[in-house]
Design a protein around this motif. Structure first.
Motif, short mmCIF file in Angstrom:
data_model
loop_
_atom_site.label_atom_id
_atom_site.label_comp_id
_atom_site.label_asym_id
_atom_site.label_seq_id
_atom_site.Cartn_x
_atom_site.Cartn_y
_atom_site.Cartn_z
N ASP A 39 0.86 -1.17 0.00
CA ASP A 39 0.00 0.00 0.00
C ASP A 39 0.90 1.23 0.00
OD1 ASP A 39 0.92 0.25 2.63
OD2 ASP A 39 -0.99 -0.32 3.53
N ALA A 40 0.31 2.41 0.10
CA ALA A 40 1.09 3.65 0.05
C ALA A 40 2.11 3.73 1.17
CB ALA A 40 0.15 4.85 0.09
N ILE A 41 1.78 3.20 2.34
CA ILE A 41 2.72 3.24 3.47
C ILE A 41 3.93 2.36 3.19
CG2 ILE A 41 3.03 2.67 5.91
CD1 ILE A 41 0.05 3.49 6.28
N VAL A 42 3.69 1.14 2.73
CA VAL A 42 4.78 0.22 2.40
C VAL A 42 5.66 0.83 1.31
CG1 VAL A 42 5.33 -2.03 1.36
CG2 VAL A 42 3.52 -1.85 3.09
N PHE A 43 5.03 1.40 0.28
CA PHE A 43 5.77 2.02 -0.81
C PHE A 43 6.62 3.18 -0.31
CE2 PHE A 43 6.05 5.16 -4.28
CZ PHE A 43 6.76 4.41 -5.21
N GLY A 44 6.03 4.06 0.47
CA GLY A 44 6.75 5.23 0.99
C GLY A 44 7.94 4.84 1.85
N ILE A 45 7.74 3.88 2.73
CA ILE A 45 8.83 3.44 3.60
C ILE A 45 9.94 2.80 2.78
CG2 ILE A 45 9.47 1.79 5.41
CD1 ILE A 45 6.70 2.42 6.68
N ALA A 46 9.57 1.98 1.81
CA ALA A 46 10.59 1.34 0.97
C ALA A 46 11.40 2.38 0.20
CB ALA A 46 9.93 0.35 0.00
#
Length: 90
Positions: A39-46
């Motif tokens: 999701d957007a959180i996983v993408f942003g953290i990565a």
């Protein structure tokens, strides 16, 4: 990239880091998979974690520049310039 207003050392730094960060973003965008739970959180953290790693690698190769991670932030120092990317607000 047109960076005429910047001092040469800073321009050189940005000419190395900009494509590196773009590459990290593109790689993460390609492997993004909502069917795997992304999701957007996983993408942003990565993107931020991979970008910091890549920035540290690239800066190591540049003469006169170095990185540190004080208090969970990324600090780039060199040529009498410091750029600080805080991880959290104080």
């Amino acid at each position: 990239m047109d960076l005429p207003q910047l001092p040469d050392p800073l321009r050189a730094l940005l000419e190395v880091l900009t494509p590196a960060i773009r590459h990290v973003y593109g790689t993460n965008a390609e492997r993004y998979d909502e069917l795997s739970g992304d999701d957007a959180i996983v993408f942003g953290i990565a993107v931020y974690r991979n970008s910091w790693f890549r920035v540290e690698q690239e800066v190591r190769e540049l003469e006169g520049w170095r990185t540190t991670r004080p208090d969970g932030s990324l600090l780039i120092r060199g040529m009498a310039t410091a750029s600080h990317v805080p991880l959290r607000q104080r």
